[in-house]
Design an enzyme around this catalytic site. Sequence first.
Site, short mmCIF file in Angstrom:
data_model
loop_
_atom_site.label_atom_id
_atom_site.label_comp_id
_atom_site.label_asym_id
_atom_site.label_seq_id
_atom_site.Cartn_x
_atom_site.Cartn_y
_atom_site.Cartn_z
N VAL A 7 45.16 48.62 27.41
CA VAL A 7 44.38 48.10 28.52
C VAL A 7 44.81 48.83 29.79
CG1 VAL A 7 45.98 46.18 28.95
CG2 VAL A 7 43.61 46.04 29.75
N PHE A 8 43.81 49.22 30.59
CA PHE A 8 44.08 49.94 31.83
C PHE A 8 44.00 48.98 33.01
CE2 PHE A 8 42.68 52.49 35.52
CZ PHE A 8 43.70 53.44 35.56
N GLY A 9 45.08 48.91 33.77
CA GLY A 9 45.12 48.07 34.95
C GLY A 9 44.96 48.89 36.21
N TYR A 10 44.04 48.48 37.06
CA TYR A 10 43.81 49.21 38.32
C TYR A 10 43.93 48.28 39.53
CZ TYR A 10 39.25 46.98 37.83
OH TYR A 10 38.25 46.05 37.68
N GLY A 11 44.18 46.97 39.26
CA GLY A 11 44.34 45.99 40.33
C GLY A 11 45.66 45.28 40.17
N SER A 12 45.61 43.95 40.07
CA SER A 12 46.85 43.18 39.97
C SER A 12 47.64 43.46 38.70
CB SER A 12 46.56 41.68 40.06
OG SER A 12 45.76 41.25 38.98
N GLU A 107 40.98 37.25 33.82
CA GLU A 107 39.91 38.03 34.45
C GLU A 107 38.55 37.33 34.31
OE1 GLU A 107 40.93 40.49 36.11
OE2 GLU A 107 42.91 40.82 35.26
#
Length: 222
Positions: A7-12, A107
């Site tokens: 999984v790619f996280g770009y925020g929190s 989310e």
Amino acid sequence: MSEPFVVFGYGSLIFKPPPHVIAQVPGFLKGYVRRFAQKSHDHRGTPENPGRVVTLVHKEDWDKFSASVSYALPSDAFPDDDVVWGVAYTIDPAYEAEVRDYLDYREKDGYTMETLDIHGISPEGAETIIIYNAFCYVGRNGNPSFIGSEPLDSLAYTIWKTIGPSGPNKDYLFKLAESVRELSPDSYDSHLFALEEHVKKLEQEHSSHSNIRLESVPNGHA
């Protein structure tokens, strides 16, 4: 053997990773922008006073969306070569179902899971795809929490003043900006850092005004 759950996280998710991570690597998305275009009713705001959190929008879609909002153009004139830096997390296969449920709940406020390719920088300094078909939660522009483009000053003020169950909206912004800076020598985000500067300016102005009020009261007592 099934493919690993990445999984790619770009925020929190950058500064608050999911559980049961067995590997992680910084990387970036091409062709997308990261924008505070999503209302937060349950983490960084309330239903009455929603905060703002980031989502991904395809660059071409964002350009079209911004062009339809005349006041947004001057506030969103950022470089076309900006990319979205984040972290790709590989989840322990034994806990994949548990982590999927955790992320789906975390989310839930308007986000949809999609698959995207993650790019990185090779030791030779060249761009390359490091992970194919990583999962990523995206707030599509048709979801009820999508608010789109707002003038930077107005957006900064909303973030500065809003508080939710997970804490002040401004803390989310500051942690995200700090985390993106630490990902890689190449990591950068013009929009994120410009917004951070605006909110810090509001902080300084508020602090200055508060000090002036205190100094005007004898012995500093109200």
